[in-house]
Design an enzyme around this catalytic site. Structure first.
Site, PDB file in Angstrom:
ATOM      1  N   THR A 221      12.828  46.884  29.095  1.00 28.05           N
ATOM      2  CA  THR A 221      13.869  45.682  29.706  1.00 28.05           C
ATOM      3  C   THR A 221      13.008  44.553  30.359  1.00 28.05           C
ATOM      4  OG1 THR A 221      14.250  46.802  31.793  1.00 28.05           O
ATOM      5  CG2 THR A 221      15.471  47.492  29.811  1.00 28.05           C
TER       6      THR A 221
ATOM      7  N   HIS B 217      50.064  30.956  41.922  1.00 30.41           N
ATOM      8  CA  HIS B 217      51.598  30.717  42.573  1.00 30.41           C
ATOM      9  C   HIS B 217      51.450  29.794  43.768  1.00 30.41           C
ATOM     10  CE1 HIS B 217      53.020  33.499  39.411  1.00 30.41           C
ATOM     11  NE2 HIS B 217      52.237  34.574  40.190  1.00 30.41           N
TER      12      HIS B 217
ATOM     13  N   LYS C  64      17.828  43.736  29.655  1.00 34.29           N
ATOM     14  CA  LYS C  64      17.696  43.207  31.123  1.00 34.29           C
ATOM     15  C   LYS C  64      19.183  42.505  31.206  1.00 34.29           C
ATOM     16  CE  LYS C  64      14.259  43.612  33.654  1.00 34.29           C
ATOM     17  NZ  LYS C  64      14.098  44.928  33.995  1.00 34.29           N
TER      18      LYS C  64
HETATM   19  O1  LIG Z   1      54.840  30.548  33.541  1.00 36.05           O
HETATM   20  C1  LIG Z   1      55.251  31.736  33.946  1.00 36.05           C
HETATM   21  N1  LIG Z   1      55.363  32.989  33.071  1.00 36.05           N
HETATM   22  C2  LIG Z   1      55.681  33.964  33.181  1.00 36.05           C
HETATM   23  O2  LIG Z   1      55.697  34.991  32.597  1.00 36.05           O
HETATM   24  C3  LIG Z   1      56.031  34.246  34.805  1.00 36.05           C
HETATM   25  N2  LIG Z   1      56.719  35.204  35.602  1.00 36.05           N
HETATM   26  C4  LIG Z   1      56.837  34.820  36.651  1.00 36.05           C
HETATM   27  O3  LIG Z   1      57.357  35.469  37.736  1.00 36.05           O
HETATM   28  N3  LIG Z   1      56.612  33.320  36.832  1.00 36.05           N
HETATM   29  C5  LIG Z   1      56.404  33.083  35.537  1.00 36.05           C
HETATM   30  N4  LIG Z   1      55.774  31.811  35.188  1.00 36.05           N
END
Ligand SMILES: O=c1[nH]c(=O)c2[nH]c(=O)[nH]c2[nH]1
Length: 306
Positions: free
Chosen positions: A56, A255, A11
């Site tokens: 289950t 990012h 389960k």
């Molecule tokens: O810390 C990072 N590692 C990467 O491999 C990478 N590649 C990227 O475009 N920015 C980053 N930043």
């Protein structure tokens, strides 16, 4: 005739909330438990005989009954108790893998009143996976602990430059960027003894300590890449928790791009900070295992289902 390959059943995602009342003070443990059983299951697949099958539905009921009868001391100990029970009680079941996700609740302070009000603590989830294998083909016990959804950010002390360049490279080098990630980490305990064996073992404290070392390493590492930060996080856990032999981390690079405000005549960046665009995708994905010297690598590369 085709042969039957790896198979398991059970389960998935049994949501169990255990309330423990200590007078007016209540304690809660909120788990999502998944049971996967394997063993002598040729017949159920081939002939339709269910004689070897613990249903289950029974697995689900057992989770609830054990929560009532034994309580939930920790995700690890509760999972071990269940794994031990399924393998020991049914001759047809030779292996049990119990996955647990735990959702944390913080208290809402209510001075002078009952302590029974809680607020869900973020998106962070504690994880555990106990595998009990009586076949002799694998370690008898394997204990994994972990965390997902642990979102962290450093607003400085992160640089990224000196990388390979080819005709498709456009990324500008940076000497000061935001470093942010949602940590998924899984660590493996080296001890052969199962987590329910020693009632004095404090699995909650061990988990909190590993989490603290992950966070401490993230905050204190002056970073030249997320890869370097990852290795420091893993190393801190290996160096400070003698019982942990292996840790795997999966770190999305969330990012943050400095927004171009030149069109508005504004300079973005300076000693007073900057405005960033937080992109949700695509994201870099940095993953690695850090091992105690000589320890075997057993944690799977893909942590998404753990
Ligand atoms: O810390 C990072 N590692 C990467 O491999 C990478 N590649 C990227 O475009 N920015 C980053 N930043």
């Amino acid at each position: 005739m085709p042969t039957l390959g790896q198979n398991q059943y059970g389960k998935a995602e049994v949501r169990v909330v255990r309330v423990l009342r200590d007078g007016a003070t209540h304690h809660v443990r909120d788990l999502n438990v998944s049971v996967a059983l394997s063993g002598a299951m040729e017949d159920v697949h081939r002939s339709g005989s269910n004689a070897a099958v613990l249903t289950t539905d029974t697995a689900k009921n057992t989770v609830f009954a054990f929560a009532r009868e034994h309580g939930i001391a920790s995700p690890e100990a509760f999972a071990a108790l269940l794994a031990r029970h399924f393998v020991a009680s049914q001759p047809t079941i030779h292996r049990a893998r119990i996955r647990v996700q735990e959702y944390a609740w913080d208290r809402i302070p209510t001075p002078g009143e009952g302590a029974h009000s809680f607020v869900r603590a973020g998106r962070e989830t504690r994880t555990a996976q106990i595998t009990h294998d009586a076949t002799g083909d694998a370690p008898e016990w394997e204990t994994l602990s972990g965390v997902t959804g642990l979102t962290v950010m450093n607003t400085t002390d992160s640089e990224f430059h000196g990388y390979l360049r080819d005709r498709y490279t456009t990324l500008p080098e940076t000497r000061d960027r935001i470093l942010a990630t949602d940590v998924t980490a899984v660590w493996r305990h080296g001890a052969a003894t199962p987590p329910d064996a020693d009632p004095a073992a404090d699995w909650d404290a061990a988990w909190a300590s590993a989490r603290d070392h992950v966070l401490g390493a993230f905050a204190r590492t002056y970073s030249y890449s997320l890869q370097q930060t990852l290795f420091r996080m893993g190393s801190q856990v290996i160096e400070n928790l003698p019982g942990v032999d292996e840790i795997r981390l999966s770190l999305p690079n969330k990012h943050h791009f400095v927004v171009d405000l030149e069109p508005f005549g504004m300079k973005n960046e300076g000693p007073d900070g900057a405005v960033y665009f937080a992109a949700d995708r695509p994201y870099g994905l940095i993953e690695a295992t850090v091992l105690r010297e000589g320890a075997p690598a057993r944690i799977p590369a893909d942590l998404t289902n753990l």
